[in-house]
Motif scaffolding. Structure first.
Motif, PDB file in Angstrom:
ATOM      1  N   PRO A  54      42.335  39.461  33.718  1.00 20.23           N
ATOM      2  CA  PRO A  54      42.805  40.636  34.471  1.00 20.23           C
ATOM      3  C   PRO A  54      42.300  41.964  33.927  1.00 20.23           C
ATOM      4  O   PRO A  54      42.089  42.913  34.686  1.00 20.23           O
ATOM      5  CB  PRO A  54      44.329  40.519  34.361  1.00 20.23           C
ATOM      6  CG  PRO A  54      44.580  39.065  34.176  1.00 20.23           C
ATOM      7  CD  PRO A  54      43.444  38.568  33.344  1.00 20.23           C
ATOM      8  N   THR A  55      42.092  42.046  32.615  1.00 21.69           N
ATOM      9  CA  THR A  55      41.641  43.314  32.035  1.00 21.69           C
ATOM     10  C   THR A  55      40.210  43.670  32.424  1.00 21.69           C
ATOM     11  O   THR A  55      39.747  44.769  32.111  1.00 21.69           O
ATOM     12  CB  THR A  55      41.768  43.260  30.500  1.00 21.69           C
ATOM     13  OG1 THR A  55      41.084  42.097  30.001  1.00 21.69           O
ATOM     14  CG2 THR A  55      43.238  43.199  30.090  1.00 21.69           C
ATOM     15  N   ASP A  56      39.503  42.749  33.095  1.00 25.25           N
ATOM     16  CA  ASP A  56      38.167  43.081  33.591  1.00 25.25           C
ATOM     17  C   ASP A  56      38.231  44.061  34.757  1.00 25.25           C
ATOM     18  O   ASP A  56      37.201  44.629  35.147  1.00 25.25           O
ATOM     19  CB  ASP A  56      37.438  41.809  34.046  1.00 25.25           C
ATOM     20  CG  ASP A  56      37.129  40.877  32.889  1.00 25.25           C
ATOM     21  OD1 ASP A  56      37.131  41.353  31.740  1.00 25.25           O
ATOM     22  OD2 ASP A  56      36.900  39.670  33.134  1.00 25.25           O
TER      23      ASP A  56
ATOM     24  N   GLN B  29      40.288  47.416  36.852  1.00 18.83           N
ATOM     25  CA  GLN B  29      41.026  48.648  36.587  1.00 18.83           C
ATOM     26  C   GLN B  29      41.762  49.091  37.845  1.00 18.83           C
ATOM     27  O   GLN B  29      41.345  48.790  38.966  1.00 18.83           O
ATOM     28  CB  GLN B  29      40.077  49.759  36.126  1.00 18.83           C
ATOM     29  CG  GLN B  29      39.315  49.421  34.847  1.00 18.83           C
ATOM     30  CD  GLN B  29      38.338  50.510  34.462  1.00 18.83           C
ATOM     31  OE1 GLN B  29      38.161  51.479  35.202  1.00 18.83           O
ATOM     32  NE2 GLN B  29      37.699  50.341  33.320  1.00 18.83           N
TER      33      GLN B  29
ATOM     34  N   LYS C 148      47.614  47.254  40.419  1.00 15.65           N
ATOM     35  CA  LYS C 148      48.326  46.941  39.186  1.00 15.65           C
ATOM     36  C   LYS C 148      47.635  45.785  38.492  1.00 15.65           C
ATOM     37  O   LYS C 148      47.124  44.871  39.141  1.00 15.65           O
ATOM     38  CB  LYS C 148      49.791  46.559  39.491  1.00 15.65           C
ATOM     39  CG  LYS C 148      50.647  46.350  38.246  1.00 15.65           C
ATOM     40  CD  LYS C 148      52.084  46.034  38.640  1.00 15.65           C
ATOM     41  CE  LYS C 148      52.950  45.813  37.401  1.00 15.65           C
ATOM     42  NZ  LYS C 148      54.367  45.510  37.754  1.00 15.65           N
ATOM     43  N   VAL C 149      47.608  45.828  37.165  1.00 17.49           N
ATOM     44  CA  VAL C 149      47.016  44.769  36.354  1.00 17.49           C
ATOM     45  C   VAL C 149      48.101  44.206  35.439  1.00 17.49           C
ATOM     46  O   VAL C 149      48.673  44.935  34.635  1.00 17.49           O
ATOM     47  CB  VAL C 149      45.830  45.285  35.518  1.00 17.49           C
ATOM     48  CG1 VAL C 149      45.273  44.178  34.632  1.00 17.49           C
ATOM     49  CG2 VAL C 149      44.731  45.819  36.427  1.00 17.49           C
ATOM     50  N   THR C 150      48.406  42.917  35.614  1.00 12.96           N
ATOM     51  CA  THR C 150      49.403  42.251  34.789  1.00 12.96           C
ATOM     52  C   THR C 150      48.692  41.385  33.750  1.00 12.96           C
ATOM     53  O   THR C 150      47.469  41.221  33.806  1.00 12.96           O
ATOM     54  CB  THR C 150      50.322  41.381  35.658  1.00 12.96           C
ATOM     55  OG1 THR C 150      49.558  40.298  36.198  1.00 12.96           O
ATOM     56  CG2 THR C 150      50.923  42.203  36.802  1.00 12.96           C
ATOM     57  N   PRO C 151      49.423  40.809  32.796  1.00 12.92           N
ATOM     58  CA  PRO C 151      48.753  39.989  31.778  1.00 12.92           C
ATOM     59  C   PRO C 151      47.993  38.790  32.334  1.00 12.92           C
ATOM     60  O   PRO C 151      47.013  38.352  31.736  1.00 12.92           O
ATOM     61  CB  PRO C 151      49.918  39.541  30.880  1.00 12.92           C
ATOM     62  CG  PRO C 151      50.958  40.599  31.037  1.00 12.92           C
ATOM     63  CD  PRO C 151      50.842  41.046  32.459  1.00 12.92           C
TER      64      PRO C 151
ATOM     65  N   VAL D 121      46.222  40.069  38.987  1.00 16.54           N
ATOM     66  CA  VAL D 121      45.875  41.412  39.461  1.00 16.54           C
ATOM     67  C   VAL D 121      46.566  41.621  40.805  1.00 16.54           C
ATOM     68  O   VAL D 121      46.455  40.778  41.701  1.00 16.54           O
ATOM     69  CB  VAL D 121      44.348  41.570  39.608  1.00 16.54           C
ATOM     70  CG1 VAL D 121      44.011  42.952  40.157  1.00 16.54           C
ATOM     71  CG2 VAL D 121      43.661  41.336  38.268  1.00 16.54           C
TER      72      VAL D 121
END
Length: 279
Positions: A223-225, A227, A243-246, A249
């Motif tokens: 998910p951190t890929d 924004q 929103k980006v969750t752990p 997305v």
């Protein structure tokens, strides 16, 4: 001729190759634990469990191997069986059509006429063809699904995201077994065997994942890929990341994309694997 046995790390299956015909008691013991006869391999095959391992070890020493499955050959066999079954179904369908075309339209059956006997015989033949047609069509559909499933399984073994999720699942199962061992349950020894086996499977899958990433250069999407505010392409259309969750997305469809979808379905949580940056 002695029996032989192997454990294939690639598919997590035990293979028992009988050197001679098993006795009735031996056959009952082998099949009772879940091993099934695979005619193509000429072996009793089943996924690894402690109970099956004990049964197989009673017949032969288990040798660990790492042999990839022939998915393409298996899919080709299923496809060939589906085509042959479909051909037989089409032949039955044509036979029914030929019989029905020989009966004049609008002509009722004359009960006492000499043609009634032939009419009843034709109806019996049509019923027999229909019965065989349903059976052959069912076989064709079954083998088509088997071929699709084989192709899907091959994609899963060659997709980093699928392998990564499999590793997470194996780790969760290993933690569950470790807790049972820590609690000192009556089945602690059984749980420990499972935990050790899952540890070996995790190492094997991690090795497979590292090799696949090295060959393809494709990593596992996270998910951190992505924004917040980024536009991405999804199966529903172009969307915006809100929103980006752990683990996932949250996306929102852009205006004009898939207008038939109602409001509640225009925002959803999506795994990062199918998402791609929009052009």
């Amino acid at each position: 001729m002695p029996h032989t046995a192997t454990y294939n790390q690639d598919n997590d299956k035990l293979y028992l190759f009988p050197g001679e015909r098993l006795t009735d008691d031996e056959y009952q013991r082998v099949t009772a634990c879940g091993l099934r006869w695979w005619r193509g391999h000429k072996a009793f095959v089943g996924h690894w469990t402690p109970e099956r391992e004990d049964v197989v070890q009673a017949f032969a020493t288990i040798e660990a191997v790492d042999e990839p499955e022939d998915f393409q050959g298996r899919a080709a066999r299923f496809t060939g069986k589906a085509k042959r079954a479909q051909g037989r179904a089409d032949a039955r369908r044509g036979a029914v059509r030929q019989i029905m075309d020989s009966i004049p339209l609008g002509q009722p059956m004359l009960r006492d006429h000499d043609s009634a006997r032939r009419y009843r015989r034709d109806m019996d033949r049509v019923d027999a063809h229909h019965k065989a047609l349903r059976a052959e069509q069912g076989k064709a559909d079954h083998y088509t699904r088997r071929a699709e499933g084989t192709a899907r399984r091959e994609r899963q073994l060659h997709t980093p995201a699928h392998i990564a999720r499999r590793i997470e699942t194996l780790k969760a199962e290993q933690r569950k077994c470790a807790r049972r061992v820590t609690w000192g349950a009556s089945s602690a020894e059984h749980a420990q065997r499972w935990a050790d086996h899952l540890g070996q499977r995790i190492k094997h899958e991690e090795t497979r994942l590292a090799r696949l990433i090295g060959e393809t250069g494709q990593g596992v999407p996270v998910p951190t890929d992505f924004q917040v505010g980024q536009h991405v392409a999804t199966v529903r259309g172009k969307a915006e990341v809100i929103k980006v969750t752990p683990k996932k997305v949250k996306c929102r469809l852009l205006d004009g994309e898939s207008p038939h979808l109602p409001g509640p379905f225009r925002e959803w949580l999506e795994k990062p694997e199918p998402l791609r940056p929009a052009a």
